[in-house]
Enzyme design. Structure first.
Site, mmCIF file in Angstrom:
data_model
loop_
_atom_site.group_PDB
_atom_site.id
_atom_site.type_symbol
_atom_site.label_atom_id
_atom_site.label_comp_id
_atom_site.label_asym_id
_atom_site.label_seq_id
_atom_site.Cartn_x
_atom_site.Cartn_y
_atom_site.Cartn_z
ATOM 1 N N HIS A 1 35.080 0.051 -33.297
ATOM 2 C CA HIS A 1 34.553 1.349 -32.890
ATOM 3 C C HIS A 1 33.322 1.262 -31.842
ATOM 4 O O HIS A 1 32.512 0.256 -31.888
ATOM 5 C CB HIS A 1 33.932 2.132 -34.054
ATOM 6 N N LYS B 1 23.086 -0.744 -32.003
ATOM 7 C CA LYS B 1 23.157 -0.570 -33.285
ATOM 8 C C LYS B 1 22.702 -1.861 -33.958
ATOM 9 O O LYS B 1 22.581 -2.988 -33.278
ATOM 10 C CB LYS B 1 24.795 -0.918 -33.642
ATOM 11 N N TYR C 1 23.466 0.668 -41.121
ATOM 12 C CA TYR C 1 23.505 0.614 -39.629
ATOM 13 C C TYR C 1 22.417 1.562 -39.181
ATOM 14 O O TYR C 1 22.427 2.536 -39.629
ATOM 15 C CB TYR C 1 24.747 1.232 -39.294
ATOM 16 N N ASP D 1 42.052 3.526 -37.885
ATOM 17 C CA ASP D 1 41.906 2.193 -36.998
ATOM 18 C C ASP D 1 43.369 1.657 -36.967
ATOM 19 O O ASP D 1 43.341 0.983 -36.027
ATOM 20 C CB ASP D 1 41.217 1.323 -38.283
#
Ligand SMILES: Cc1cn([C@H]2C[C@H](O)[C@@H](COP(=O)(O)OP(=O)(O)O[C@H]3O[C@H](C)C(=O)[C@H](O)[C@H]3O)O2)c(=O)[nH]c1=O
Length: 186
Positions: free
Chosen positions: A65, A75, A135, A171
């Site tokens: 992603h 991130k 995250y 996904d």
């Protein structure tokens, strides 16, 4: 006193971090995010979101992603329980490592985190049951600006360590890289 040791990788801008781990008779303490120390490697905005994911089974894959501008994001990915094989893919069209990937084991034992700058796709495979991830994101979640690539795209040829046990329908239906794909222009 730095809480992080910052390591370069084979891809410019992509770094991994070893977090100082303070253990004592009570247990342990470590810093998960540090604006002062991450500014020097490119994290310049306040943390916009902190997310937590839990994966039950070994072999689960989440990803690949990424978000596109104006919601492209840095991130900082940390595994706080269990272990994962974490992968970042360089989608910066001008990069000498465009479409190359880097993989690293992140685990509650090795106290490592992966700093993934804007312009990278991210995914991981769990190496244990009961994995929990934290995250930190420099931009808010924007479904309209979220994109993805197939984890088994032959153009990427990512070496996932285990048989896949779980992969979301979303996904499974992500696109492979088409001839018109131009990466992420930042
Ligand atoms: C990312 C995100 C998702 N969601 C919602 C959207 C879905 O209804 C649900 C699960 O989302 P998703 O299936 O995209 O979750 P993952 O497959 O774990 O995706 C994450 O894992 C990969 C490896 C990443 O790098 C991203 O951080 C993130 O995309 O949470 C939110 O509400 N906020 C968010 O920030």
């Amino acid at each position: 006193m730095n809480a992080f040791t910052i390591h370069s990788t084979s891809i410019d801008g992509l770094k991994y971090i070893t977090r100082k781990h303070h253990g004592d008779s009570r247990g342990s303490f470590s810093r998960l995010f540090c604006a002062a120390e991450l500014t020097e490697i490119g994290w310049t905005k306040p943390v916009a979101q902190i997310n937590h994911s839990y994966s039950k089974h070994r072999g689960t894959i989440r990803g690949l992603h990424y978000q596109i501008p104006p919601y492209a994001e840095d991130k900082l990915v940390t595994c706080i329980k269990g272990a994962i094989w974490d992968v970042a893919v360089d989608l910066r069209p001008a990069s000498t490592t465009y479409l190359q990937w880097f993989g690293i084991e992140l685990s509650e034992e090795n106290h490592q985190s992966l700093y993934i700058p804007k312009g990278f796709a991210h995914g991981f495979q769990t190496l244990s049951n009961e994995v929990e991830m934290i995250y930190c994101h420099s931009a808010p979640y924007s479904p309209k600006h979220e994109c993805g690539l197939r984890i088994d795209d032959p153009k990427l040829a990512i070496q996932w360590p285990l048989e896949i046990s779980q992969l979301s329908e979303r996904d499974q239906n992500l696109p492979v890289i088409s001839p018109s794909f131009n990466g992420v222009s930042l």
